[in-house]
Design an enzyme around this catalytic site. Structure first.
Site: not given
Length: 286
Positions: A235, A133-135, A137
């Site tokens: 996104r 997961l993105d930082k 998120t």
């Protein structure tokens, strides 16, 4: 490392060789060592690779340290680990916002992988990244707890047998549900970002379901389901239709507050028991 797995009720009878190669994706080199060392047993009895296995049988595999090299992971702080589901093979966590999934440099210790390594250390287990997961998120994320199950979980992910549902808050009045089919590629001018690139990008599909609209804030709440797993996919896709995620530091023209994206649900069928696992990361956006 020793693993004992009971074959589920609906298991199709096959040979040990077929089980290890096709079902459990054991690498060829490791299969060779299992065979030559006689490290496979069925219901406690040594087994050859041409033996048949059936529903209810207990298969025991004995691995040596050299079969799966142990990665080096610096230990973080186990208090940062919020467990949604755990068994001997894998673990699902609720990732906090602002934390990277894994280190990009060997000396990092403040990522979720480091914290999970500290949590698993007393059990003599090591975590392996299945997806990220993105930082920015938050939400449900899956890790393997041994190298044996890692490729099996990877296949489930690639074959879309792991269901992931995200919550998001987007700018503007998104009036109806839709599916976004737009290829995603790298931004040649900013290495942090991705862009819609129908010519050279990778195929990406996102299903968007509108939940509600807050007129006063001019924000819509949505749920997103991925068919593909491109970097920044949700996104980029939402920004490409004029509805960037609120708080997005890369794709919103006026980001304010946190990125309003949360991995709300993760479902998968357990590869060994056949049980349906449903992990819910309680809503954190609204």
């Amino acid at each position: 490392m020793e693993l004992s797995i009971q074959l589920p009720k609906n298991f199709k009878e096959q040979t040990v060789r077929e089980l290890l190669e096709q079902e459990w994706l054991v690498p060829r080199k490791v299969r060779h060592f299992l065979r030559t060392r006689k490290n496979v047993s069925i219901n406690g009895e040594n087994a050859l690779f041409h033996f048949s296995v059936k529903s209810g049988d207990v298969i025991t595999l004995q691995f040596e340290p050299e079969d799966y090299p142990t990665p080096t992971i610096l230990l973080g702080d186990e208090s940062n680990v919020n467990v949604l589901f755990e068994d001997e093979h894998f673990i699902i966590l609720n990732k906090p916002i602002g934390m990277k999934t894994h280190p990009n440099q060997p000396d990092e210790t403040d990522t979720l992988l480091n914290h999970l390594a500290a949590y698993l250390a007393p059990k003599n287990q090591i975590p392996y990244v299945v997806h990220r997961l993105d930082k920015e998120t938050s939400g449900a994320i899956l890790f393997a707890k041994n190298p044996f199950v890692l490729p099996i979980l990877g296949r489930l992910l690639e074959s879309k047998q792991i269901y992931r549902r995200y919550q998001a808050v987007v700018s503007g009045h998104l009036k109806e549900s839709l599916t976004i089919h737009k290829k995603i590629g790298r931004d040649r001018h900013d290495r942090r970002k991705r862009v819609i690139d129908e010519r050279r990008g990778d195929a990406a599909i996102t299903h968007v379901d509108v939940a509600s609209y807050l007129k006063k804030a001019n924000h819509a709440t949505v749920y997103c389901v991925l068919e593909t797993g491109r970097t920044h996919q949700i996104r980029v896709h939402l920004a490409s239709i004029g509805h960037p995620i609120v708080g997005d530091p890369l794709y919103h023209p006026k980001p304010v507050g946190r990125l309003m994206l949360h991995a709300y649900e993760l479902h998968l069928t357990h590869p060994f028991t056949g049980e349906v696992i449903v992990a819910i990361a309680e809503p954190s956006l609204w």
